[in-house]
Design an enzyme around this catalytic site. Sequence first.
Site, PDB file in Angstrom:
ATOM      1  N   GLY A  10       0.839  -1.204   0.000  1.00  0.00           N
ATOM      2  CA  GLY A  10       0.000   0.000   0.000  1.00  0.00           C
ATOM      3  C   GLY A  10       0.864   1.240   0.000  1.00  0.00           C
ATOM      4  N   SER A  11       0.297   2.304   0.506  1.00  0.00           N
ATOM      5  CA  SER A  11       0.971   3.586   0.518  1.00  0.00           C
ATOM      6  C   SER A  11       2.302   3.509   1.280  1.00  0.00           C
ATOM      7  CB  SER A  11      -0.003   4.571   1.168  1.00  0.00           C
ATOM      8  OG  SER A  11       0.583   5.763   1.441  1.00  0.00           O
ATOM      9  N   GLY A 137       6.644   6.594  13.969  1.00  0.00           N
ATOM     10  CA  GLY A 137       6.953   8.008  14.194  1.00  0.00           C
ATOM     11  C   GLY A 137       6.272   8.866  13.141  1.00  0.00           C
ATOM     12  N   ALA A 141       3.718   8.715   4.046  1.00  0.00           N
ATOM     13  CA  ALA A 141       4.275   8.091   2.840  1.00  0.00           C
ATOM     14  C   ALA A 141       4.429   9.120   1.718  1.00  0.00           C
ATOM     15  CB  ALA A 141       3.350   6.967   2.389  1.00  0.00           C
ATOM     16  N   LYS A 193      -2.385   7.791  18.602  1.00  0.00           N
ATOM     17  CA  LYS A 193      -2.418   9.163  18.039  1.00  0.00           C
ATOM     18  C   LYS A 193      -3.460   9.292  16.928  1.00  0.00           C
ATOM     19  CE  LYS A 193      -0.247   8.040  14.148  1.00  0.00           C
ATOM     20  NZ  LYS A 193      -0.556   8.371  12.765  1.00  0.00           N
TER      21      LYS A 193
HETATM   22  N1  LIG Z   1       0.513   5.701   4.623  1.00  0.00           N
HETATM   23  C1  LIG Z   1       1.299   6.276   5.523  1.00  0.00           C
HETATM   24  O1  LIG Z   1       1.747   7.414   5.368  1.00  0.00           O
HETATM   25  C2  LIG Z   1       1.654   5.517   6.764  1.00  0.00           C
HETATM   26  C3  LIG Z   1       2.731   5.969   7.539  1.00  0.00           C
HETATM   27  C4  LIG Z   1       3.066   5.286   8.700  1.00  0.00           C
HETATM   28  C5  LIG Z   1       2.325   4.165   9.055  1.00  0.00           C
HETATM   29  N2  LIG Z   1       1.288   3.746   8.296  1.00  0.00           N
HETATM   30  C6  LIG Z   1       0.564   2.550   8.721  1.00  0.00           C
HETATM   31  O2  LIG Z   1       0.876   1.487   7.835  1.00  0.00           O
HETATM   32  C7  LIG Z   1      -0.237   0.583   7.746  1.00  0.00           C
HETATM   33  C8  LIG Z   1      -0.598   0.421   6.291  1.00  0.00           C
HETATM   34  O3  LIG Z   1      -1.030   1.683   5.831  1.00  0.00           O
HETATM   35  P1  LIG Z   1      -1.074   2.082   4.301  1.00  0.00           P
HETATM   36  O4  LIG Z   1      -1.270   3.547   4.278  1.00  0.00           O
HETATM   37  O5  LIG Z   1       0.059   1.507   3.544  1.00  0.00           O
HETATM   38  O6  LIG Z   1      -2.435   1.362   3.881  1.00  0.00           O
HETATM   39  P2  LIG Z   1      -3.006   1.149   2.420  1.00  0.00           P
HETATM   40  O7  LIG Z   1      -4.470   1.044   2.555  1.00  0.00           O
HETATM   41  O8  LIG Z   1      -2.422   2.141   1.481  1.00  0.00           O
HETATM   42  O9  LIG Z   1      -2.394  -0.275   1.983  1.00  0.00           O
HETATM   43  C9  LIG Z   1      -2.660  -1.491   2.593  1.00  0.00           C
HETATM   44  C10 LIG Z   1      -2.158  -2.582   1.646  1.00  0.00           C
HETATM   45  O10 LIG Z   1      -2.324  -3.831   2.311  1.00  0.00           O
HETATM   46  C11 LIG Z   1      -2.818  -4.756   1.354  1.00  0.00           C
HETATM   47  N3  LIG Z   1      -3.538  -5.810   2.050  1.00  0.00           N
HETATM   48  C12 LIG Z   1      -4.715  -5.715   2.705  1.00  0.00           C
HETATM   49  N4  LIG Z   1      -5.064  -6.911   3.209  1.00  0.00           N
HETATM   50  C13 LIG Z   1      -4.074  -7.772   2.870  1.00  0.00           C
HETATM   51  C14 LIG Z   1      -3.855  -9.156   3.108  1.00  0.00           C
HETATM   52  N5  LIG Z   1      -4.717  -9.893   3.808  1.00  0.00           N
HETATM   53  N6  LIG Z   1      -2.736  -9.721   2.610  1.00  0.00           N
HETATM   54  C15 LIG Z   1      -1.848  -8.975   1.909  1.00  0.00           C
HETATM   55  N7  LIG Z   1      -2.001  -7.665   1.647  1.00  0.00           N
HETATM   56  C16 LIG Z   1      -3.104  -7.074   2.124  1.00  0.00           C
HETATM   57  C17 LIG Z   1      -3.744  -3.929   0.458  1.00  0.00           C
HETATM   58  O11 LIG Z   1      -3.973  -4.569  -0.789  1.00  0.00           O
HETATM   59  C18 LIG Z   1      -2.963  -2.634   0.341  1.00  0.00           C
HETATM   60  O12 LIG Z   1      -2.093  -2.658  -0.762  1.00  0.00           O
HETATM   61  C19 LIG Z   1      -1.357   1.228   8.591  1.00  0.00           C
HETATM   62  O13 LIG Z   1      -1.341   0.662   9.858  1.00  0.00           O
HETATM   63  C20 LIG Z   1      -0.958   2.686   8.668  1.00  0.00           C
HETATM   64  O14 LIG Z   1      -1.443   3.317   9.833  1.00  0.00           O
HETATM   65  C21 LIG Z   1       0.949   4.385   7.142  1.00  0.00           C
END
Ligand SMILES: NC(=O)c1ccc[n+]([C@@H]2O[C@H](COP(=O)([O-])OP(=O)(O)OC[C@H]3O[C@@H](n4cnc5c(N)ncnc54)[C@H](O)[C@@H]3O)[C@@H](O)[C@H]2O)c1
Length: 334
Positions: A10-11, A137, A141, A193
């Site tokens: 994901g992101s 932290g 992304a 948070k």
């Molecule tokens: N995006 C940010 O800026 C950021 C920064 C720090 C932390 N996070 C944390 O990272 C985690 C992921 O966030 P994100 O923004 O990447 O989410 P997102 O929604 O962009 O991506 C999630 C990804 O996980 C995949 N996925 C879902 N279920 C799955 C499964 N069962 N098996 C394999 N893949 C699967 C989806 O297809 C998707 O590509 C969250 O907990 C978020 O809080 C995100």
Amino acid sequence: MEKIAVMGGGSWGSALANLLVDNHKEVLVYDNDQATVDEINQFHTNKSKLGDNLLSKEIKATRSLEEALNFSSLIVLAVPTSVTRIVLSNIKKIIKDKKLFVNVAKGLELNTNDRVSEIVNDEIPGQYIEGFVSLTGPSHAEEVIVRNLTSIVAASENLEHAKLVQEIFSNESYFRVYTSCDLIGAELGGSLKNIYAIASGMLDGLGYGINAKSALITRGLLEMKRITVLLGGLEETLNGLVGVGDLIVTCMSKFSRNYSAGLLIGEGDDLKTSLSKMTMVVEGVKTCKTAYHLSKKLGIETPIIDAVYDVLFNEIEPRVVIKNLMARELKSEH
Ligand SMILES: NC(=O)c1ccc[n+]([C@@H]2O[C@H](COP(=O)([O-])OP(=O)(O)OC[C@H]3O[C@@H](n4cnc5c(N)ncnc54)[C@H](O)[C@@H]3O)[C@@H](O)[C@H]2O)c1
């Protein structure tokens, strides 16, 4: 060259994969969504998550969990917390050797209240766990993918593991990683948070100003500390990047999907409608439910968590919960 497997394209998983390639690592991303895998492999983009930003051509993606697991002894968990247990239970069926698990997701599991390190310990037999590090932290992304300056924390009960992750992820140009041995504080700070980010969006949606937001961040931090200290984490951790730092980023940035969901609710949407407009996971919603029940169980006063819970799950108007918050008995700050 070191190899790293990133579970979740994901992101955040994609942005970190790009960082790791910048750091001369070989990266394989696992995702269960075929379209995401194809897009990363063929077009080197993740448009719905990261817009037009190009990912490194060296990043490879797969839908095979086994291929990703066999690729590396370092497993980055970048899937939403709601599916972490599912992914780990699938890993458990095929794991053959020890892995260092690095979690980058931010959330608590609904119903169990578990942190991701606890889910890993639950699902993966001890002989296959080399260690666990939480990398968390203030880090959107959208900024990491364009190599904007970012500082975060690698927390582990084992300092050597934290240092290893610090080395692997740090990049002198734009990504600085500090270490910490307070795993509980880091995991709770990063998760809790998100609740205040939703509240921050609600405040903006309702048209309140920076005074209100500043009070939200400060009083929210106090609630986070109350929960964290009772559960064995350190107050000082929350004074750092994973607490104050992440609260500032997530409550003030348009990139926060938790903030964005809260903004829509403040503007009049109900929870379901606001979530239907988001393309990425909004961890704060489930974490709010978890934290609400956890705080009741622990007997801790968390008026802001209660207020967000009332809006999200009891369908009470945001303006009404704010009125109730302001009308509480007057008291000393500390
Ligand atoms: N995006 C940010 O800026 C950021 C920064 C720090 C932390 N996070 C944390 O990272 C985690 C992921 O966030 P994100 O923004 O990447 O989410 P997102 O929604 O962009 O991506 C999630 C990804 O996980 C995949 N996925 C879902 N279920 C799955 C499964 N069962 N098996 C394999 N893949 C699967 C989806 O297809 C998707 O590509 C969250 O907990 C978020 O809080 C995100």
